[in-house]
Design an enzyme around this catalytic site. Sequence first.
Site, mmCIF file in Angstrom:
data_model
loop_
_atom_site.group_PDB
_atom_site.id
_atom_site.type_symbol
_atom_site.label_atom_id
_atom_site.label_comp_id
_atom_site.label_asym_id
_atom_site.label_seq_id
_atom_site.Cartn_x
_atom_site.Cartn_y
_atom_site.Cartn_z
ATOM 1 N N HIS A 2 -2.167 -1.970 -10.016
ATOM 2 C CA HIS A 2 -3.159 -1.400 -9.116
ATOM 3 C C HIS A 2 -4.405 -2.264 -9.140
ATOM 4 O O HIS A 2 -4.770 -2.794 -10.179
ATOM 5 C CB HIS A 2 -3.518 0.034 -9.533
ATOM 6 C CG HIS A 2 -4.142 0.802 -8.429
ATOM 7 N ND1 HIS A 2 -5.489 0.747 -8.157
ATOM 8 C CD2 HIS A 2 -3.591 1.616 -7.496
ATOM 9 C CE1 HIS A 2 -5.736 1.506 -7.115
ATOM 10 N NE2 HIS A 2 -4.614 2.041 -6.689
ATOM 11 N N ASP B 104 2.832 5.684 -6.778
ATOM 12 C CA ASP B 104 4.065 5.576 -6.006
ATOM 13 C C ASP B 104 5.327 5.461 -6.846
ATOM 14 O O ASP B 104 6.432 5.495 -6.307
ATOM 15 C CB ASP B 104 3.982 4.358 -5.066
ATOM 16 C CG ASP B 104 3.050 4.635 -3.910
ATOM 17 O OD1 ASP B 104 3.009 5.792 -3.474
ATOM 18 O OD2 ASP B 104 2.357 3.706 -3.460
ATOM 19 N N HIS C 236 0.877 -1.187 0.000
ATOM 20 C CA HIS C 236 0.000 0.000 0.000
ATOM 21 C C HIS C 236 0.907 1.227 0.000
ATOM 22 O O HIS C 236 1.704 1.401 -0.909
ATOM 23 C CB HIS C 236 -0.929 -0.110 1.214
ATOM 24 C CG HIS C 236 -2.058 0.859 1.261
ATOM 25 N ND1 HIS C 236 -2.411 1.680 0.217
ATOM 26 C CD2 HIS C 236 -2.957 1.150 2.259
ATOM 27 C CE1 HIS C 236 -3.455 2.417 0.560
ATOM 28 N NE2 HIS C 236 -3.803 2.108 1.794
HETATM 29 N N1 CMC Z 1 5.116 -6.610 -10.431
HETATM 30 C C1 CMC Z 1 5.046 -7.815 -11.036
HETATM 31 N N2 CMC Z 1 3.907 -8.530 -11.155
HETATM 32 C C2 CMC Z 1 2.807 -7.986 -10.642
HETATM 33 C C3 CMC Z 1 2.788 -6.732 -10.007
HETATM 34 C C4 CMC Z 1 4.002 -6.028 -9.918
HETATM 35 N N3 CMC Z 1 4.063 -4.837 -9.347
HETATM 36 N N4 CMC Z 1 1.545 -6.453 -9.584
HETATM 37 C C5 CMC Z 1 0.790 -7.493 -9.939
HETATM 38 N N5 CMC Z 1 1.547 -8.413 -10.581
HETATM 39 C C6 CMC Z 1 1.084 -9.682 -11.190
HETATM 40 C C7 CMC Z 1 0.792 -10.714 -10.135
HETATM 41 O O1 CMC Z 1 1.930 -11.499 -9.880
HETATM 42 C C8 CMC Z 1 -0.326 -11.490 -10.793
HETATM 43 O O2 CMC Z 1 0.251 -12.314 -11.778
HETATM 44 P P1 CMC Z 1 -0.350 -13.786 -12.059
HETATM 45 O O3 CMC Z 1 -1.738 -13.542 -12.567
HETATM 46 O O4 CMC Z 1 0.570 -14.375 -13.048
HETATM 47 O O5 CMC Z 1 -0.334 -14.497 -10.726
HETATM 48 C C9 CMC Z 1 -1.122 -10.429 -11.531
HETATM 49 O O6 CMC Z 1 -0.167 -9.372 -11.817
HETATM 50 C C10 CMC Z 1 -2.272 -9.834 -10.722
HETATM 51 O O7 CMC Z 1 -1.733 -9.375 -9.493
HETATM 52 P P2 CMC Z 1 -2.503 -9.341 -8.129
HETATM 53 O O8 CMC Z 1 -1.528 -9.380 -7.006
HETATM 54 O O9 CMC Z 1 -3.597 -10.366 -8.156
HETATM 55 O O10 CMC Z 1 -3.201 -7.924 -8.220
HETATM 56 P P3 CMC Z 1 -3.836 -7.138 -7.027
HETATM 57 O O11 CMC Z 1 -4.917 -6.303 -7.590
HETATM 58 O O12 CMC Z 1 -4.179 -8.041 -5.897
HETATM 59 O O13 CMC Z 1 -2.619 -6.238 -6.508
HETATM 60 C C11 CMC Z 1 -1.166 -4.459 -6.099
HETATM 61 C C12 CMC Z 1 -2.527 -4.865 -6.676
HETATM 62 C C13 CMC Z 1 -1.075 -2.923 -6.126
HETATM 63 C C14 CMC Z 1 -1.074 -4.897 -4.634
HETATM 64 C C15 CMC Z 1 -0.050 -5.107 -6.933
HETATM 65 O O14 CMC Z 1 -0.133 -4.674 -8.273
HETATM 66 C C16 CMC Z 1 1.342 -4.839 -6.360
HETATM 67 O O15 CMC Z 1 1.804 -5.570 -5.492
HETATM 68 N N6 CMC Z 1 2.058 -3.758 -6.857
HETATM 69 C C17 CMC Z 1 3.326 -3.422 -6.309
HETATM 70 C C18 CMC Z 1 3.158 -2.649 -5.028
HETATM 71 C C19 CMC Z 1 2.680 -1.238 -5.282
HETATM 72 O O16 CMC Z 1 3.200 -0.532 -6.147
HETATM 73 N N7 CMC Z 1 1.683 -0.802 -4.490
HETATM 74 C C20 CMC Z 1 1.146 0.539 -4.563
HETATM 75 C C21 CMC Z 1 -0.278 0.571 -5.015
HETATM 76 S S1 CMC Z 1 -0.803 2.219 -5.452
HETATM 77 C C22 CMC Z 1 -0.770 3.098 -3.978
HETATM 78 C C23 CMC Z 1 -1.821 2.692 -3.055
HETATM 79 O O17 CMC Z 1 -3.003 2.966 -3.310
HETATM 80 O O18 CMC Z 1 -1.479 2.062 -2.040
#
Ligand code: CMC
Length: 428
Positions: A306, A362, A267
């Site tokens: 996201h 971010d 987050h």
């Molecule tokens: N790098 C590499 N792969 C990723 C990333 C990433 N940053 N984010 C998602 N994926 C992949 C993930 O491995 C999955 O792949 P697969 O389908 O092959 O298993 C797919 O994309 C879907 O990911 P998810 O984890 O199911 O997606 P989510 O909606 O649960 O997660 C997130 C959203 C923001 C937590 C995630 O994209 C992430 O961890 N990003 C990096 C951390 C980050 O930058 N966070 C800040 C968010 S914006 C500020 C805020 O509002 O907090």
Amino acid sequence: MAQQTLTITDNRTGKTYELPIADGTIKAMDLRQIRTSAEDFGLMTYDPAFMNTAACRSAITFIDGDKGILEYRGYPIEEIAEHASFLEVAYLLNEGELPNAAQLKKWSDEVRYHTYVHTNIIKFLEGFRYDAHPMGMLLGGVGALSTFYPDAKNIEDPRCRYAQRVRLMSKVPTIAAFCFRNLHGLPYEFPRNDLDYIGNFVNMTFSIGGKHEPNLVLQRALEILLILHADHEQNCSTSAVRAVGSSGVDPFSAISAGIAALYGPLHGGANEAVLRMLDEIGSKDRIPAFIEKVKKGEGRLMGFGHRVYKSYDPRARLIKKVAYDVFAQTGMNPKLEIAIELEQIALKDEYFISRKLYPNVDFYSGLIYQAMGYPTDYFTVLFALGRLPGWLAQWEEMIGDKEQKIARPRQIFTGPARRPYVPLAKRG
Ligand code: CMC
């Protein structure tokens, strides 16, 4: 017009049910009537992480993740970021409308006159270790404030709630600035109520010997960053504030829960993680190897992806522009080159394209904070300052929402069936 209902046939019993559809949703509680026998509890939905569940009605922030749209109370984020002040945005989020000149003056004056904290808060903060993470200090400090304002428990009284919102808007920057000074081993700088909101905060962080030469371009850049973070509907920390607040606890405790949620690297902690990632990559020639690691599942590209935005994050676009304004003042941050190249490579890579992963808010914010002189550990504190008015508005909305009750999700029990207690002597 087509009928706004959903017909469900339960193939276990052959019975059919007609459920009303309103606002593109069915009520999960309407499923409870679907049961196989009188003893059956009734059907529930299973939705870990609330991927497809609306937990409230909200009139504060609108996001269209596919189109990359973000609006506060109907105003596009692009226009707000260009024209509004942070306190105007805070008023808008909390009161529902932009303030007129008299309302803005009253609100700004109220926030300005409550910036001091009880001196025992200082003693409390001094109890942290010299290397305490500022987010840990902030969440402890804001939680501790609740003990200084026992009247804040009176959450049924709108005037009392307003007073706490003013107190939090005023005092959280002061505590945040004290956390910064702790990080540097500097004496605490007290609020100056002759300065504006941003100017006072910057002064409390950077003033040395009572002196600080303000750079208004950097102050406006910081203000825009705070505005871009001000609210983001039902994200993790806001949901934490709502869930904890739904127990009827005072707002200082509920906001402290929001700060705790924001601290996490998935987050608000992502801005800090981006900088650590850029440090780890070190130089442009090492980017391809890093991307390969991410694609193999050995870590994430921080600042990308996201839950809601699946085309682009409008805040990231605005922040990239702010980055150039800031670097024109401070000189180029060498890590920016790595970040730009990383972004270019990732945006062309099938792994990121197919998963709709784009830079989020971010990705560039940490680089800007660093250029302004804030250390990596401190970035999420700045995010918290920005998100504060959103948390307060969402808390207020939750309290006034007659449909809300104490947050209490259900579970699917997967543990052992009932069994007799085994005395210690008889356990293997
Ligand atoms: N790098 C590499 N792969 C990723 C990333 C990433 N940053 N984010 C998602 N994926 C992949 C993930 O491995 C999955 O792949 P697969 O389908 O092959 O298993 C797919 O994309 C879907 O990911 P998810 O984890 O199911 O997606 P989510 O909606 O649960 O997660 C997130 C959203 C923001 C937590 C995630 O994209 C992430 O961890 N990003 C990096 C951390 C980050 O930058 N966070 C800040 C968010 S914006 C500020 C805020 O509002 O907090």
